[in-house]
Design a protein around this motif. Structure first.
Motif, PDB file in Angstrom:
ATOM      1  N   ARG A  66       7.495  13.241  -7.295  1.00 34.21           N
ATOM      2  CA  ARG A  66       7.200  12.633  -8.592  1.00 34.21           C
ATOM      3  C   ARG A  66       8.455  12.410  -9.430  1.00 34.21           C
ATOM      4  N   GLN A  67       8.368  11.407 -10.288  1.00 34.10           N
ATOM      5  CA  GLN A  67       9.402  11.093 -11.288  1.00 34.10           C
ATOM      6  C   GLN A  67      10.667  10.505 -10.680  1.00 34.10           C
ATOM      7  N   ASN A  68      10.602  10.108  -9.410  1.00 29.20           N
ATOM      8  CA  ASN A  68      11.769   9.477  -8.792  1.00 29.20           C
ATOM      9  C   ASN A  68      11.823   7.977  -9.043  1.00 29.20           C
ATOM     10  N   GLY A  69      10.673   7.369  -9.323  1.00 27.17           N
ATOM     11  CA  GLY A  69      10.683   5.940  -9.630  1.00 27.17           C
ATOM     12  C   GLY A  69       9.916   5.074  -8.663  1.00 27.17           C
ATOM     13  N   LYS A  70       8.899   5.633  -8.001  1.00 22.73           N
ATOM     14  CA  LYS A  70       8.118   4.800  -7.091  1.00 22.73           C
ATOM     15  C   LYS A  70       7.335   3.730  -7.841  1.00 22.73           C
ATOM     16  N   GLY A  71       7.037   3.980  -9.135  1.00 24.42           N
ATOM     17  CA  GLY A  71       6.332   2.976  -9.924  1.00 24.42           C
ATOM     18  C   GLY A  71       7.092   1.669 -10.009  1.00 24.42           C
ATOM     19  N   TRP A 188      -0.447  -0.946   0.646  1.00 24.29           N
ATOM     20  CA  TRP A 188       0.617   0.008   0.325  1.00 24.29           C
ATOM     21  C   TRP A 188       0.005   1.336  -0.097  1.00 24.29           C
ATOM     22  N   TYR A 189       0.482   2.429   0.530  1.00 20.16           N
ATOM     23  CA  TYR A 189       0.126   3.788   0.113  1.00 20.16           C
ATOM     24  C   TYR A 189       1.362   4.398  -0.540  1.00 20.16           C
ATOM     25  N   LEU A 190       1.215   4.902  -1.747  1.00 24.73           N
ATOM     26  CA  LEU A 190       2.350   5.496  -2.446  1.00 24.73           C
ATOM     27  C   LEU A 190       1.933   6.820  -3.066  1.00 24.73           C
ATOM     28  N   GLY A 191       2.736   7.851  -2.849  1.00 20.61           N
ATOM     29  CA  GLY A 191       2.406   9.146  -3.409  1.00 20.61           C
ATOM     30  C   GLY A 191       3.459  10.177  -3.069  1.00 20.61           C
ATOM     31  N   SER A 192       3.234  11.388  -3.535  1.00 26.23           N
ATOM     32  CA  SER A 192       4.087  12.513  -3.174  1.00 26.23           C
ATOM     33  C   SER A 192       3.479  13.193  -1.950  1.00 26.23           C
TER      34      SER A 192
END
Length: 494
Positions: A66-71, A188-192
């Motif tokens: 989290r908070q790395n910038g995947k958004g 697309w799958y995005l998550g931690s």
């Protein structure tokens, strides 16, 4: 200044002849969204194109803390779908509605602040629950709610499934067939890192790490060694590409002090519990391969029940043989509490296809036997009829010993074993409760002969679905072919 590793620990998937990633990055920059090198790499790899112009990868998975910038990756890809790639309909969903709203606001601001992009917009809908953007050429992007159990209505050229830790396999299973009619779809799958019950993301992670999937581009940032000390600075930079850019060591140290070690390992270092434990009892990649949602049994079944030590949950499962000779196991019900179990077990026993019911004599579920007897005695029927029913139920019950339990666990393990000499003989329908139980299960040693059984006292997960399935399979193999006694059905008067 040191920054996080810009290349992932795992990067697998099909290669194309060209990539639309650089175009997508350039478009995002023109709108004021400037990407880090690792974010640009994700788009370059995920948007590779084949010679026929179609995406090399149908599925793209990005796992990063989290908070790395995947958004920003999602936003750049959404801009590309709308303005570059001709995606007629795109859908974005997240586990939490506030995440979906934030993503919509971020994209809307980029578009409205760009003269070139804004003039191509026909309509921006901001009504609560109806957020979306439509261009003059008809391309649309919608931000939609995601339910736990259904993928119906999720059909589009581009589908973005954010917070994939909370994504369930049955949802994607319902979604995939609807995408087949699209000319060039991509999901697309995005998550931690996955949680213990992140059944879909665990499957994607295993497929991606294996590297054999033909149309999955998989990129994962995590500590290279899952056994590394949690205070390792190197692991911190390996798992967080934005370290030194928008994350600091000082903040990570504060997280380390405040968070549970297991949670910190997963959320900041990308290490999940099965990595730290050195693997699961049953190979979960093989378990995924044994899933057959069309699997059906043929002939008699054997049922079994199990209850957690604190009696908070219970499960009833059954096992049968398929027409092709393979074994089929299935969780019938897994619910909170135990008050429902005796009546449901009796209802199943009265079916004409149940050969036996298996109960472990050392299990909390052993109390179901007197509970079922009490229900029968409570009926308003003659005493002689009650006695007949009691005798009939007794003939159906199989009470296991410690040795029987060890044999049952060994049979279940062998039925899922895949090696050079053995092919698995078991199939299941992909039930999340059973998969989670198996992924989190531990074992306990029985006696001095090396035999073992599932450990009900393991704090990680409720394993009643697994124990009941294991006993049902043993019962079907050992007792499943005995003849049914001819007896008229009785009606429970509760």
């Amino acid at each position: 200044m040191r920054i996080g590793e810009q290349t992932p620990a795992f990067d697998t998937g099909p290669d194309g002849v060209t990539s639309a990633g650089p175009e997508c990055v350039e478009l995002a920059a023109s709108a004021g969204l400037h990407l880090d090198p690792w974010q640009r790499l994700v788009l370059k790899q995920g948007l590779q194109e084949r010679a026929d112009g179609k995406w090399a990868a149908l599925e793209v998975a990005v796992l990063v803390s989290r908070q790395n910038g995947k958004g920003s990756i999602i936003t750049a890809r959404q801009l590309g779908g709308l303005f570059l790639f001709g995606s007629k309909l795109s859908l974005y969903s997240a586990h939490e509605f506030k995440t979906s709203t934030e993503m919509f606001i971020r994209l809307k601001e980029l578009i409205t602040n760009s003269d070139d992009l804004r003039r191509r917009v026909k309509k921006i809908t901001e009504a609560h629950g109806e957020e979306g953007i439509e261009l003059l050429n008809g391309n649309r992007l919608r931000f939609v709610a995601r339910s736990r159990g259904s993928g119906r209505g999720f059909s589009g050229d581009d589908i973005y499934l954010d917070e994939a830790m909370f994504l369930y396999a049955r949802m994607v299973g319902a979604m995939m067939p609807t995408m087949s009619a699209r000319p060039n779809p991509q999901i697309w799958y995005l998550g931690s890192a996955p949680l213990l019950d992140s059944d879909m993301l665990h499957k994607v992670r295993r497929r991606g790490r294996d590297g054999k999937a033909k149309r999955l581009r998989y990129m994962e940032w995590c500590a290279h060694d899952p056994k590394t000390p949690l205070d390792s600075v190197d692991a911190l930079y390996q798992a967080n590409p934005a370290m030194g850019i928008r994350l600091t060591e000082e903040f990570a140290e504060s997280e380390r002090e405040a968070m549970d070690p297991v949670e910190y390992a997963r959320e900041r270092l990308g290490i999940v519990e099965e990595d730290q434990a050195g693997g699961t009892v049953v190979n979960m990649a093989v378990w995924d391969e044994l899933e057959d949602q069309a699997s059906r049994r043929s002939g008699p079944i054997v049922i079994s029940a199990d209850i957690t030590p604190e009696r908070s949950y219970g499960a009833i499962s059954w096992a049968g043989r398929r027409e092709d000779g393979l074994w089929h196991v299935e969780v019938h019900q897994h619910r909170r509490g135990t008050g429902w179990m005796a009546a449901e077990a009796l209802r199943l026993l009265r079916r004409g296809d149940v050969a036996a019911m298996v109960i472990d004599d050392k299990s909390p579920a052993a109390t179901l036997v007197p509970d079922m007897r009490a229900l029968i005695r409570a009926q308003r029927i003659p005493d002689y009829k009650i006695q007949e029913e009691l005798d009939w139920i007794e003939s159906k019950l199989v009470i296991t010993s410690t040795q029987d339990l060890a044999t049952a666990c060994a049979m279940f393990y062998d039925a899922t074993l895949l090696d050079e000499a053995t092919n698995p003989t078991l199939r299941h329908i992909g039930q999340p409760d059973l998969t989670v139980a198996l992924a989190g299960a531990d074992t306990r040693t029985l006696g001095s002969a090396g035999s073992w059984a599932w450990d009900r006292k393991s704090p990680a997960v409720d394993i009643t679905p697994l124990v009941s399935v294991t006993l049902a399979l043993w019962g079907r193999i050992v007792h499943g072919d005995r003849q049914e006694e001819d007896m008229e059905p009785f009606v429970m008067m509760l």
